[in-house]
Write a protein that holds these residues in place. Structure first.
Motif, PDB file in Angstrom:
ATOM      1  N   VAL A 122       0.837  -1.204   0.000  1.00 41.43           N
ATOM      2  CA  VAL A 122       0.000   0.000   0.000  1.00 41.43           C
ATOM      3  C   VAL A 122       0.874   1.258   0.000  1.00 41.43           C
ATOM      4  O   VAL A 122       0.625   2.203  -0.754  1.00 41.43           O
ATOM      5  N   SER A 123       1.904   1.271   0.822  1.00 41.54           N
ATOM      6  CA  SER A 123       2.788   2.432   0.900  1.00 41.54           C
ATOM      7  C   SER A 123       3.510   2.668  -0.418  1.00 41.54           C
ATOM      8  O   SER A 123       3.647   3.813  -0.878  1.00 41.54           O
ATOM      9  N   LEU A 124       3.972   1.592  -1.036  1.00 42.23           N
ATOM     10  CA  LEU A 124       4.652   1.720  -2.326  1.00 42.23           C
ATOM     11  C   LEU A 124       3.691   2.171  -3.419  1.00 42.23           C
ATOM     12  O   LEU A 124       4.053   2.993  -4.272  1.00 42.23           O
ATOM     13  N   ALA A 125       2.476   1.653  -3.394  1.00 40.17           N
ATOM     14  CA  ALA A 125       1.493   2.015  -4.415  1.00 40.17           C
ATOM     15  C   ALA A 125       1.079   3.476  -4.305  1.00 40.17           C
ATOM     16  O   ALA A 125       0.738   4.109  -5.311  1.00 40.17           O
ATOM     17  N   LEU A 183      -6.196  10.902 -11.134  1.00 43.60           N
ATOM     18  CA  LEU A 183      -5.102  10.384 -10.313  1.00 43.60           C
ATOM     19  C   LEU A 183      -5.591   9.307  -9.346  1.00 43.60           C
ATOM     20  O   LEU A 183      -4.901   8.310  -9.106  1.00 43.60           O
ATOM     21  N   SER A 184      -6.788   9.510  -8.807  1.00 45.80           N
ATOM     22  CA  SER A 184      -7.350   8.520  -7.886  1.00 45.80           C
ATOM     23  C   SER A 184      -7.640   7.203  -8.610  1.00 45.80           C
ATOM     24  O   SER A 184      -7.399   6.125  -8.069  1.00 45.80           O
ATOM     25  N   PHE A 185      -8.154   7.288  -9.820  1.00 44.76           N
ATOM     26  CA  PHE A 185      -8.443   6.074 -10.586  1.00 44.76           C
ATOM     27  C   PHE A 185      -7.155   5.307 -10.925  1.00 44.76           C
ATOM     28  O   PHE A 185      -7.124   4.079 -10.883  1.00 44.76           O
ATOM     29  N   LEU A 186      -6.102   6.049 -11.251  1.00 45.37           N
ATOM     30  CA  LEU A 186      -4.819   5.396 -11.511  1.00 45.37           C
ATOM     31  C   LEU A 186      -4.284   4.731 -10.249  1.00 45.37           C
ATOM     32  O   LEU A 186      -3.711   3.638 -10.305  1.00 45.37           O
ATOM     33  N   GLU A 187      -4.507   5.389  -9.104  1.00 43.94           N
ATOM     34  CA  GLU A 187      -4.086   4.814  -7.822  1.00 43.94           C
ATOM     35  C   GLU A 187      -4.871   3.542  -7.506  1.00 43.94           C
ATOM     36  O   GLU A 187      -4.319   2.559  -7.002  1.00 43.94           O
ATOM     37  N   ILE A 188      -6.153   3.548  -7.813  1.00 42.37           N
ATOM     38  CA  ILE A 188      -6.987   2.359  -7.594  1.00 42.37           C
ATOM     39  C   ILE A 188      -6.460   1.186  -8.423  1.00 42.37           C
ATOM     40  O   ILE A 188      -6.380   0.059  -7.936  1.00 42.37           O
ATOM     41  N   LEU A 189      -6.088   1.468  -9.665  1.00 40.26           N
ATOM     42  CA  LEU A 189      -5.568   0.414 -10.538  1.00 40.26           C
ATOM     43  C   LEU A 189      -4.248  -0.147 -10.002  1.00 40.26           C
ATOM     44  O   LEU A 189      -4.032  -1.364 -10.008  1.00 40.26           O
ATOM     45  N   LEU A 190      -3.364   0.734  -9.511  1.00 33.52           N
ATOM     46  CA  LEU A 190      -2.074   0.275  -8.999  1.00 33.52           C
ATOM     47  C   LEU A 190      -2.245  -0.529  -7.715  1.00 33.52           C
ATOM     48  O   LEU A 190      -1.591  -1.554  -7.523  1.00 33.52           O
ATOM     49  N   SER A 192      -4.907  -2.228  -6.895  1.00 34.58           N
ATOM     50  CA  SER A 192      -5.543  -3.491  -7.293  1.00 34.58           C
ATOM     51  C   SER A 192      -4.511  -4.455  -7.864  1.00 34.58           C
ATOM     52  O   SER A 192      -4.530  -5.659  -7.570  1.00 34.58           O
ATOM     53  N   PHE A 193      -3.601  -3.908  -8.665  1.00 34.45           N
ATOM     54  CA  PHE A 193      -2.531  -4.725  -9.247  1.00 34.45           C
ATOM     55  C   PHE A 193      -1.625  -5.263  -8.144  1.00 34.45           C
ATOM     56  O   PHE A 193      -1.256  -6.437  -8.142  1.00 34.45           O
ATOM     57  N   GLY A 194      -1.265  -4.399  -7.194  1.00 40.13           N
ATOM     58  CA  GLY A 194      -0.423  -4.831  -6.081  1.00 40.13           C
ATOM     59  C   GLY A 194      -1.098  -5.897  -5.237  1.00 40.13           C
ATOM     60  O   GLY A 194      -0.453  -6.867  -4.823  1.00 40.13           O
ATOM     61  N   PHE A 195      -2.380  -5.734  -4.995  1.00 42.17           N
ATOM     62  CA  PHE A 195      -3.137  -6.717  -4.220  1.00 42.17           C
ATOM     63  C   PHE A 195      -3.140  -8.064  -4.917  1.00 42.17           C
ATOM     64  O   PHE A 195      -2.961  -9.116  -4.276  1.00 42.17           O
ATOM     65  N   GLY A 202      -6.675 -12.856  -8.785  1.00 46.30           N
ATOM     66  CA  GLY A 202      -6.775 -12.181 -10.061  1.00 46.30           C
ATOM     67  C   GLY A 202      -6.893 -10.678  -9.892  1.00 46.30           C
ATOM     68  O   GLY A 202      -7.205 -10.175  -8.806  1.00 46.30           O
ATOM     69  N   PHE A 203      -6.651  -9.959 -10.980  1.00 45.27           N
ATOM     70  CA  PHE A 203      -6.761  -8.504 -10.930  1.00 45.27           C
ATOM     71  C   PHE A 203      -8.180  -8.082 -10.589  1.00 45.27           C
ATOM     72  O   PHE A 203      -8.396  -7.081  -9.894  1.00 45.27           O
ATOM     73  N   GLY A 204      -9.155  -8.864 -11.042  1.00 40.56           N
ATOM     74  CA  GLY A 204     -10.549  -8.559 -10.737  1.00 40.56           C
ATOM     75  C   GLY A 204     -10.832  -8.592  -9.242  1.00 40.56           C
ATOM     76  O   GLY A 204     -11.590  -7.776  -8.727  1.00 40.56           O
ATOM     77  N   ALA A 205     -10.199  -9.542  -8.540  1.00 37.34           N
ATOM     78  CA  ALA A 205     -10.374  -9.633  -7.094  1.00 37.34           C
ATOM     79  C   ALA A 205      -9.785  -8.394  -6.412  1.00 37.34           C
ATOM     80  O   ALA A 205     -10.374  -7.834  -5.488  1.00 37.34           O
ATOM     81  N   GLY A 206      -8.616  -7.983  -6.891  1.00 36.60           N
ATOM     82  CA  GLY A 206      -7.996  -6.782  -6.338  1.00 36.60           C
ATOM     83  C   GLY A 206      -8.831  -5.544  -6.607  1.00 36.60           C
ATOM     84  O   GLY A 206      -9.008  -4.698  -5.730  1.00 36.60           O
ATOM     85  N   LEU A 207      -9.375  -5.449  -7.823  1.00 32.21           N
ATOM     86  CA  LEU A 207     -10.200  -4.303  -8.183  1.00 32.21           C
ATOM     87  C   LEU A 207     -11.480  -4.280  -7.354  1.00 32.21           C
ATOM     88  O   LEU A 207     -11.956  -3.205  -6.964  1.00 32.21           O
ATOM     89  N   GLY A 208     -12.005  -5.469  -7.081  1.00 29.99           N
ATOM     90  CA  GLY A 208     -13.206  -5.542  -6.256  1.00 29.99           C
ATOM     91  C   GLY A 208     -12.940  -5.073  -4.837  1.00 29.99           C
ATOM     92  O   GLY A 208     -13.737  -4.332  -4.253  1.00 29.99           O
TER      93      GLY A 208
END
Length: 228
Positions: A122-125, A183-190, A192-195, A202-208
């Protein structure tokens, strides 16, 4: 410290290696706190606490007497120190809360992560988000010919709220507009990817997980705006 650079160029590898690294959360958490303190220092020194407080109180329901008292308090050095202390404590606390929520979601995946690994992710993202925000904030404030014309509640024109009239828009709706931010949407994607990398989900689980947390945040923000 190398991870702070790697998160820009090879985030997948960086997030995947976090469980093998001890204390990986320390450097990015400190870096995020320093960036927010730097942003606060630039804002306070360039604009001044007087202008900051005036804009904060502009949409409040305070009486003229109460506003005068608040303005007098804003002129005190104590108010500035409290502002810095709030940022220094608030930044790590926010990272801990977000990590705790995602850690709870991570417990439901096939590969349950350790809390310190989730905190590191989270800190890195958030590091790229804070770095870009601080640089953009500094450029906008330093380049503005009229500092008093700046809207401190929406300084960066990266969200829908920057293109509507705040005074003519319902408070809850305006809070929603300011949350629809690039910027917030890009942060959400990063995040989610990190998660997904940390939990092997899967990425979908992280996005959820991240998206659900963001929706709850926006709903709370909209609700609180009605009492301001």
């Amino acid at each position: 410290m190398k991870a702070l650079l790697d998160v820009f160029f090879q985030p997948g590898k960086t997030f995947t290696e976090l469980p093998e690294r001890r204390g990986a959360w320390i450097a990015p958490l400190l870096a995020n706190t320093i960036l927010l303190l730097l942003s606060t220092a630039i804002t306070v020194n360039v604009l001044g606490m007087d202008l900051i407080m005036r804009q904060r109180l502009a949409s409040s329901n305070m009486s003229p007497e109460q506003m005068q008292i608040a303005m007098e308090r804003a002129a005190s050095p104590v108010t500035t120190y409290i502002t810095y202390a709030a940022v220094a404590l608030g930044a790590p606390l926010a990272m801990l809360i977000i990590s705790g929520v995602l850690f709870a979601f991570g417990m439901m995946t096939a590969r349950s992560p350790k809390f310190d690994s989730m905190l590191a992710m989270v800190s890195l993202a958030f590091f790229p988000y804070f770095l870009v925000s601080v640089v953009m904030t500094a450029l906008v404030m330093l380049a503005a010919p009229d500092k008093t014309a700046l809207d401190l509640n929406n300084l960066l024109a990266t969200n829908v709220g920057a293109f509507v009239n705040r005074l003519e828009t319902a408070k809850g709706l305006y809070a929603l507009y300011t949350s629809l931010d690039i910027l917030s949407f890009l942060e959400i994607l990063l995040l989610s990817f990190g998660f997904s990398k940390l939990t092997k989900a899967g990425f979908g689980a992280g996005l959820g997980a991240v998206g659900g947390m963001w929706i709850l945040y926006v709903m709370s923000k909209m609700a609180l705006s009605l009492f301001q």
